[in-house]
Design an enzyme around this catalytic site. Structure first.
Site, PDB file in Angstrom:
ATOM      1  N   GLU A  21     149.580 -22.852  80.755  1.00 42.89           N
ATOM      2  CA  GLU A  21     149.540 -22.351  79.382  1.00 42.89           C
ATOM      3  C   GLU A  21     150.304 -21.038  79.280  1.00 42.89           C
ATOM      4  OE1 GLU A  21     145.946 -23.555  77.014  1.00 42.89           O
ATOM      5  OE2 GLU A  21     145.656 -21.395  77.023  1.00 42.89           O
ATOM      6  N   GLU A  58     153.894 -21.772  79.273  1.00 39.18           N
ATOM      7  CA  GLU A  58     154.265 -22.345  77.972  1.00 39.18           C
ATOM      8  C   GLU A  58     154.398 -21.247  76.919  1.00 39.18           C
ATOM      9  OE1 GLU A  58     151.501 -25.257  76.490  1.00 39.18           O
ATOM     10  OE2 GLU A  58     152.600 -25.512  74.612  1.00 39.18           O
ATOM     11  N   CYS A  99     141.760 -25.638  75.260  1.00 35.95           N
ATOM     12  CA  CYS A  99     140.692 -25.997  76.202  1.00 35.95           C
ATOM     13  C   CYS A  99     139.491 -26.605  75.511  1.00 35.95           C
ATOM     14  CB  CYS A  99     140.188 -24.779  76.958  1.00 35.95           C
ATOM     15  SG  CYS A  99     141.477 -23.697  77.448  1.00 35.95           S
ATOM     16  N   SER A 136     148.712 -25.490  72.231  1.00 36.35           N
ATOM     17  CA  SER A 136     149.318 -25.664  73.553  1.00 36.35           C
ATOM     18  C   SER A 136     149.190 -27.116  73.983  1.00 36.35           C
ATOM     19  CB  SER A 136     148.588 -24.755  74.545  1.00 36.35           C
ATOM     20  OG  SER A 136     148.805 -25.234  75.855  1.00 36.35           O
ATOM     21  N   LYS A 194     132.918 -32.541  75.000  1.00 35.83           N
ATOM     22  CA  LYS A 194     133.618 -32.955  76.216  1.00 35.83           C
ATOM     23  C   LYS A 194     133.364 -34.425  76.514  1.00 35.83           C
ATOM     24  CE  LYS A 194     135.672 -29.181  77.867  1.00 35.83           C
ATOM     25  NZ  LYS A 194     137.136 -29.146  77.953  1.00 35.83           N
ATOM     26  N   GLU A 223     135.880 -36.034  74.551  1.00 40.83           N
ATOM     27  CA  GLU A 223     137.216 -35.770  75.102  1.00 40.83           C
ATOM     28  C   GLU A 223     137.529 -36.718  76.264  1.00 40.83           C
ATOM     29  OE1 GLU A 223     139.491 -31.687  76.145  1.00 40.83           O
ATOM     30  OE2 GLU A 223     138.040 -32.287  77.665  1.00 40.83           O
ATOM     31  N   GLU A 239     144.415 -40.781  75.483  1.00 42.71           N
ATOM     32  CA  GLU A 239     145.475 -40.009  76.139  1.00 42.71           C
ATOM     33  C   GLU A 239     145.099 -39.663  77.580  1.00 42.71           C
ATOM     34  OE1 GLU A 239     144.001 -39.150  73.359  1.00 42.71           O
ATOM     35  OE2 GLU A 239     145.515 -39.214  71.793  1.00 42.71           O
ATOM     36  N   CYS A 250     131.954 -21.135  75.460  1.00 46.33           N
ATOM     37  CA  CYS A 250     131.223 -22.212  76.141  1.00 46.33           C
ATOM     38  C   CYS A 250     129.823 -21.810  76.577  1.00 46.33           C
ATOM     39  CB  CYS A 250     131.998 -22.680  77.360  1.00 46.33           C
ATOM     40  SG  CYS A 250     133.671 -23.136  76.959  1.00 46.33           S
TER      41      CYS A 250
END
Lengths: 422, 571
Positions: free
Chosen positions: B278, B281, B298, B318, B357, B360, B365, B503
């Site tokens: 990141e 990037e 994230c 990102s 999560k 996710e 993907e 988190c």
């Protein structure tokens, strides 16, 4: 015994569709008189008149107005015309027979507190009142009584009609405000009160139709004169919606100090068909049910405190001896179970249980334990509910437990005998 | 200051307190049910009703301001009877099959009923059973247990500004749920799970995956590896009767080994990797005129929010996978290659403080090979704690152990991922040193720490001052996103965490996450960082070795292939 016609004096005399009729009999003159006074002068007159809210809660009107007049910035005026209480129809008459009286009252209030936008929240069932008031508002706007620079002065005020969608609880002030905002009709936590943070969280003066409609008369005859009407407990006149088993059902305007018996027997012509009065419910479905021997009581507000309740909006429902108390209670409480908004636990979960208990009474399958649960539950809902709905819904049970205790005892004994017979 | 009496004890408190707050200052406990610190006062349950001398009826302590000279009674028979009656009423419309509920012995309604001494309910059950919402991978809604306290609605509407949950219908038919009572996955729900975290009963919970994990642990044909997110180790102790914020990496590792995991790895390792990717990037976007501000990727709750509600800004996010997914990919590629194991035989469990999560991990993907998910299953902190209890792990007696290698060597920067502002701080440590080619004087970026909703900082990158922002909680995120949409965002780099506090305050964390608890977890997070020898991601030798060995360099073709992803508009 005669009526004292003040708010109802123009009923039938003028065409409610015609603003000219209203102006010809001196309408909107009081507004012009008020606009020559200062805000504090008007509020002083209201204070001197001793008028209290006519919607049922009897809060001194001047106190709300004074609190509002101290606020600055945007503020609103709201008229509570959600007359949902079963047995009441006074607001319907006031709006349909003299709509400009209400508009004039709202204008005077708006001028006194400095609000420049108002809503009239009318229950959806009153379509004719909605139609009439919308017409009246347009007429008033055309004649320069609403809108910008009213009566050529630097005073702007406009009104809008909003309709309810059939929820009883929207007659509760905060639920009503939420409903105007487009939200579900559920009350808010107090404080803050509407005069601090009401509609769209701005200071809001919210009054009943009858309260607003009385204001022109107070300004016209002066607060002191108005205060001389009525009794030492409550001043002025009260509209009474008389219904049930009486000969002449209808709307009556009487001075405070009149007794309930006078209203029923002298104005209403007594009970028809030679039946006997057994019970009288006062105020509407949320009011106490009292026995015949208490009818000599005034319609004064404070005297109703003995039932831990108030006269409410002024309904008198006469019930003769043909009717079963528990059928009446069951219907009433089914109504409240349906109309509870569901926000607070005692009201949401309590009414459904009360209905179950009353069904047992109705079916003559009740025990003393059920009776105890009923009374305890009715008390808890009354004491802990968040808004006026839950706080008053069980009044009929609490009052009949006091005044018609023998019906309860009788029904429990009948149930026991029925049990043995089986 | 004012004086009042509570239960004949004279109290002196400052103005503006409610009766409840005043009473708590004097250790007078008034029971509550719908009340929750940091949420609005709904005053819906009426359990905290008290008697006030001279006032009609009972008043709720949570909403009534205490006034000078008030005489308050909180324990009269009248008050106790009211509380008991209301609790009985609530229980009569509640699926009170307690032993079959995950919240058993950890349920606010149950403990209230116990404290009030309710043995027999006078009122018959009026519960009308409704089907469960089991259609999404993250959350389960069980309306039969809902007590309509309004907490989830408040957190969804006012803290997260998502407006997914609302109250519907009226009277005893009132329910809480998404519009038209549709399933959550038909809604623009981000699965942040804050509703589950504040629920006093078991009406909204994470989807329980512990049974699947037990199965896999005892299947000899698969290698079961587990990764642990940084926020889990500072919170799980709470569920096992320890103080808030207990640091338990060592005990966690050894407890997980007892459960039977073959390898116990640290998500912090891939957090370091995330910083490398990141950070590179970001530098690339700044140097080569890419889309700015760049936003972190994230947080899956945030990604859901962006894809569902603001798809026009997804170019700002990102392209890096989250640390969880980077770990999954590495496990099934790098690790499989190095150990000569078929990646279909590797089963990756991750323990996260997060319900989103779970969603996710199921995204299409994130299926690198053979259409199997990179991360097979996600457990929340609460579910792992449940597994520990199922097995009877005694957290007091257990020895401490280090994480396994190769994914066990981590830095202090990676640990910061658990805190709001942590990704930003970790990234700045690395980006600053790479761009300015000199070491940071003070590596602690205090201005991006803490629980405020939006935090800002300014950093010197190659002689240019750039502004960065950190947002936690989706309501604050909305503000920053709307700035970008309006073209007025002054920032170059923005960190977003969907949950308040980051988190450590995630939807999968132990129940009762209040700001006090968040502060304790934050303190432990920063403590771990300070105790680490290596506190910058680009100095993690294992990471450098990984690039050397497998990934070439940050943002290389190989790294892009494995560690980056894309976003698209979703309903």
């Amino acid at each position: 015994m005669k009526e004292h016609k003040l708010l109802t004096k123009r009923f039938g005399e003028i065409d409610p569709f015609s603003i000219e009729d209203f102006v010809n009999v001196g309408g909107y003159e009081t507004l012009k008189k008020a606009m020559k006074m200062t805000s504090e002068e008007i509020i002083y007159e209201v204070e001197a008149s001793r008028i209290t809210g006519r919607g049922g809660a009897n809060f001194p009107t001047y106190m709300k107005m004074r609190a509002m007049s101290k606020e600055t910035g945007d503020m609103y005026l709201v008229c509570n015309a959600d007359e949902g209480e079963p047995g009441n129809f006074k607001d319907k008459h006031l709006m349909e027979k003299d709509p400009h009286q209400l508009i004039e009252g709202m204008l005077i209030s708006a001028y006194a507190v400095g609000a420049n936008r108002g809503y009239i929240y009318i229950r959806g069932e009153y379509q004719s009142a909605v139609y009439l008031l919308e017409h009246a508002i347009n007429e008033a706007r055309k004649h320069g009584y609403l809108g910008q620079d009213i009566c050529g002065k630097d005073f702007h005020f406009d009104l809008e009609v909003r309709q309810g969608a059939g929820a009883y609880v929207c007659g509760e002030e905060f639920a009503l405000l939420e409903s105007i905002e487009g939200k579900p009709g559920r009350t808010r936590v107090k404080p803050p009160f509407p005069t601090e943070a009401g509609l769209f969280m701005k200071p809001t003066l919210i009054n009943n139709v009858e309260t607003f409609s009385t204001l022109p008369h107070i300004i016209e005859m002066s607060g002191e004169e108005y205060g001389k009407l009525g009794s030492s407990f409550a001043s002025g006149t009260k509209l009474i919606s008389l219904s049930g088993n009486v000969k002449h059902k209808g709307l009556y305007e009487v001075e405070y100090g009149t007794t309930i018996r006078q209203v029923i027997e002298e104005l209403g012509g007594g009970v028809s068909n030679g039946q006997k009065i057994n019970m009288v419910q006062l105020g509407g479905a949320c009011g106490p049910i009292i026995p015949e021997h208490l009818l000599d009581m005034d319609i004064d507000n404070e005297r109703f405190e003995i039932f831990n309740s108030k006269m409410g909006a002024g309904a008198i429902i006469v019930i003769d001896d043909r009717f079963d108390l528990f059928e009446i209670l069951l219907r009433t409480m089914t109504f409240f179970a349906h109309e509870s908004c569901g926000k607070c636990a005692p009201c949401r979960e309590g009414h459904i249980q009360i209905v179950k208990l009353l069904q047992k009474f109705y079916d003559t399958k009740v025990t003393y334990k059920d009776y105890e649960s009923l009374v305890s539950l009715a008390n808890v809902i009354h004491e802990t509910a968040l808004c006026g709905l839950g706080q008053t819904s069980t009044t009929s049970i609490l009052a009949t437990v006091e005044f018609f205790q023998y019906y309860y005892q009788q029904r429990i004994r009948q149930s026991e005998r029925r049990e043995w017979a089986l | 200051m004012m004086n009042a009496m509570i239960n004949n004890v004279s109290v002196e408190v400052e103005d503006g307190l409610t009766i409840l707050e005043a009473a708590r200052k004097y250790n007078i406990n008034i029971p509550t049910l719908c009340h929750y610190p940091e949420l609005h006062i709904n005053s819906d349950c009426r359990i905290c009703s008290v008697e006030i001398d001279g006032r009609k009826g009972l008043k709720t302590a949570c909403s009534t301001p205490i006034k000078d000279g008030m005489n308050i009674i909180t324990n009269s028979p009248r008050v106790l009877n009211a509380r008991k009656t209301i609790t009985e009423l609530i229980l009569a419309n509640h699926d009170a099959n307690c032993t079959a509920c995950t919240r058993n012995l950890n349920c606010e309604l149950q403990s209230l009923a116990k404290n009030l001494g309710i043995d027999i309910n006078r009122f018959p059950s009026v519960l009308e059973r409704k089907p469960l919402d089991l259609l999404n991978p993250s959350l389960v809604r069980n309306s039969n247990r809902c007590i309509k306290c309004g907490r989830c609605v408040d957190v969804c509407k006012n803290v997260q500004a998502m407006h997914v949950l609302e109250t519907m219908h009226r009277g005893h038919e009132m329910t809480v749920g998404p519009a038209f009572d549709e399933p959550l996955n038909d809604q623009t729900c981000t699965f942040c799970g804050q509703c589950a975290n504040v629920c006093p009963v078991g009406a909204i919970m994470e989807k329980d995956n512990t049974d699947v994990v037990w199965e896999k642990l005892h299947d000899p044909s698969v290698y079961v590896m587990v990764q642990i997110a940084p926020a889990v180790r500072v919170a799980i102790g709470e569920t096992l009767d320890h103080e808030n914020g207990l640091i338990s990496n060592g005990k966690l590792v050894s407890a997980l080994r007892h459960l039977g995991f073959d390898h116990i790895y640290d998500t912090n390792f891939t957090a370091d990797l995330t910083i490398m990717e990141e950070g590179t990037e970001l530098i690339d976007r700044i140097m080569n005129g890419g889309v700015l501000p760049m936003m972190t990727s994230c947080c899956p709750g945030w990604i859901n929010f962006a894809e569902q509600r603001h798809p026009n800004i997804i170019d700002h996010i990102s392209s890096c996978k989250s640390p969880q997914q980077m770990f999954g990919t590495l496990a099934k590629t790098y690790y499989a290659d190095k150990s000569n194991i078929d990646s279909r035989d590797i089963y990756v469990v991750s323990v996260m403080p997060c319900t989103a999560k779970k969603y996710e991990a199921t995204r299409k993907e994130f299926r690198s090979f053979y259409d199997i998910p990179d991360v097979d299953i996600v457990l929340t902190t609460r579910e792992l704690s449940k597994m520990f209890r199922q097995m009877g792990v005694d957290f007091d007696l257990i020895k401490e152990e280090p994480f396994d290698n190769p994914f066990g060597i981590t830095t202090g920067a990676a640990q910061l991922f658990g805190a709001s502002g942590g990704v930003m701080e970790a990234a700045l440590r690395t980006v600053y040193e790479i761009v300015n080619k000199k070491p940071l004087v003070d590596i602690n970026f205090e201005s991006v720490r803490g629980l405020q909703g939006i935090k800002e900082a300014t950093v010197d990158l190659g002689g240019k001052e750039i502004k960065v922002a950190v947002s936690n909680g989706l309501a604050n995120t909305k503000t920053l996103v709307e700035q970008i949409e309006a073209g007025t965002s002054p920032y170059t780099f923005i960190e977003i965490m969907a949950c308040p506090g980051g988190c450590i305050g995630g939807g999968g964390q132990p129940y009762g996450t209040t700001n006090d608890v968040r502060e304790a977890r934050l303190a432990s997070t920063y403590f771990i960082d300070e105790e680490m020898v290596c506190r910058k991601s680009h100095e993690n030798e294992m990471i450098l070795a990984l690039y050397e060995d497998y990934l070439d360099e940050p943002n290389s073709e190989q790294a892009h292939h494995l560690l980056h992803t894309y976003y698209e508009a979703r309903k």
